[in-house]
Write a protein that holds these residues in place. Sequence first.
Motif, mmCIF file in Angstrom:
data_model
loop_
_atom_site.group_PDB
_atom_site.id
_atom_site.type_symbol
_atom_site.label_atom_id
_atom_site.label_comp_id
_atom_site.label_asym_id
_atom_site.label_seq_id
_atom_site.Cartn_x
_atom_site.Cartn_y
_atom_site.Cartn_z
ATOM 1 N N ASP A 87 0.839 -1.196 0.000
ATOM 2 C CA ASP A 87 0.000 0.000 0.000
ATOM 3 C C ASP A 87 0.875 1.248 0.000
ATOM 4 O OD1 ASP A 87 -1.881 1.926 2.090
ATOM 5 O OD2 ASP A 87 -2.822 0.967 0.375
ATOM 6 N N ARG A 88 0.452 2.281 -0.651
ATOM 7 C CA ARG A 88 1.247 3.512 -0.730
ATOM 8 C C ARG A 88 0.537 4.674 -0.032
ATOM 9 N NH1 ARG A 88 5.766 1.318 -1.489
ATOM 10 N NH2 ARG A 88 6.116 0.323 -3.484
ATOM 11 N N ARG A 89 0.157 4.482 1.210
ATOM 12 C CA ARG A 89 -0.528 5.554 1.943
ATOM 13 C C ARG A 89 0.431 6.571 2.517
ATOM 14 N NH1 ARG A 89 -5.740 2.619 4.603
ATOM 15 N NH2 ARG A 89 -5.799 1.007 3.026
ATOM 16 N N GLY A 90 1.690 6.242 2.601
ATOM 17 C CA GLY A 90 2.690 7.207 3.023
ATOM 18 C C GLY A 90 2.857 7.373 4.518
ATOM 19 N N ARG A 91 2.215 6.540 5.324
ATOM 20 C CA ARG A 91 2.414 6.672 6.761
ATOM 21 C C ARG A 91 3.055 5.400 7.311
ATOM 22 N NH1 ARG A 91 -3.843 6.976 8.617
ATOM 23 N NH2 ARG A 91 -4.604 5.394 7.208
ATOM 24 N N LYS A 92 3.858 5.570 8.322
ATOM 25 C CA LYS A 92 4.509 4.421 8.939
ATOM 26 C C LYS A 92 3.560 3.822 9.974
ATOM 27 C CE LYS A 92 9.211 6.048 8.448
ATOM 28 N NZ LYS A 92 10.436 6.399 9.153
ATOM 29 N N VAL A 93 3.348 2.525 9.869
ATOM 30 C CA VAL A 93 2.423 1.833 10.768
ATOM 31 C C VAL A 93 3.171 0.704 11.465
ATOM 32 C CG1 VAL A 93 0.262 0.550 10.943
ATOM 33 C CG2 VAL A 93 0.490 2.365 9.234
ATOM 34 N N ARG A 94 3.029 0.612 12.771
ATOM 35 C CA ARG A 94 3.602 -0.476 13.545
ATOM 36 C C ARG A 94 2.478 -1.466 13.830
ATOM 37 N NH1 ARG A 94 8.131 -0.304 17.065
ATOM 38 N NH2 ARG A 94 8.980 0.678 15.225
ATOM 39 N N VAL A 95 2.687 -2.743 13.536
ATOM 40 C CA VAL A 95 1.710 -3.799 13.807
ATOM 41 C C VAL A 95 2.294 -4.673 14.910
ATOM 42 C CG1 VAL A 95 0.339 -5.679 12.842
ATOM 43 C CG2 VAL A 95 0.993 -3.750 11.384
ATOM 44 N N VAL A 96 1.557 -4.807 16.018
ATOM 45 C CA VAL A 96 2.056 -5.551 17.173
ATOM 46 C C VAL A 96 1.011 -6.556 17.660
ATOM 47 C CG1 VAL A 96 3.582 -3.697 17.975
ATOM 48 C CG2 VAL A 96 1.257 -3.807 18.825
ATOM 49 N N GLU A 97 1.495 -7.634 18.265
ATOM 50 C CA GLU A 97 0.632 -8.603 18.919
ATOM 51 C C GLU A 97 0.447 -8.146 20.361
ATOM 52 O OE1 GLU A 97 2.138 -12.645 18.764
ATOM 53 O OE2 GLU A 97 3.341 -12.053 17.037
ATOM 54 N N THR A 98 -0.767 -8.303 20.865
ATOM 55 C CA THR A 98 -1.018 -7.987 22.274
ATOM 56 C C THR A 98 -1.629 -9.196 22.949
ATOM 57 O OG1 THR A 98 -3.283 -7.207 21.962
ATOM 58 C CG2 THR A 98 -1.524 -5.585 21.703
ATOM 59 N N GLY A 99 -1.732 -9.129 24.234
ATOM 60 C CA GLY A 99 -2.479 -10.140 24.969
ATOM 61 C C GLY A 99 -3.965 -9.868 24.769
ATOM 62 N N CYS A 100 -4.777 -10.476 25.576
ATOM 63 C CA CYS A 100 -6.225 -10.348 25.448
ATOM 64 C C CYS A 100 -6.660 -8.890 25.596
ATOM 65 C CB CYS A 100 -6.908 -11.204 26.507
ATOM 66 S SG CYS A 100 -8.701 -11.206 26.350
#
Length: 111
Positions: A51-64
């Motif tokens: 995707d070329r939206r131009g923003r930096k996104v962090r994807v993280v796993e969390t607990g419940c």
Amino acid sequence: MSKAEVTKRGPAKAATAPFAEIVMVCAKCAKRQGVGAKAVRGGLKCALKADRRGRKVRVVETGCLGLCPKRSLTLATAGSLGAGRLLVLDPTLDPAAMLDALLPRSTGDAP
């Protein structure tokens, strides 16, 4: 990597984040649906790279995250948490569709 700006705010320090948005994937929901949080996280990261939206996104796993829907995944973004909401998505959605639901395009972004 450049050093982030750090400011003093009372007893805590604040630093500039190296990302503009965060997506949190509930690992418990992903495990219950048999897809795994790492697979959801990896799919979202691949969709973000395409995707070329131009923003930096962090994807993280969390607990419940506490919602525990049946046959769905619980995810959250900074914006959804700010509004007091969690996002419930179908685990069969492809990562690009999940990304569109999580981080809708602004009207100024190109398709």
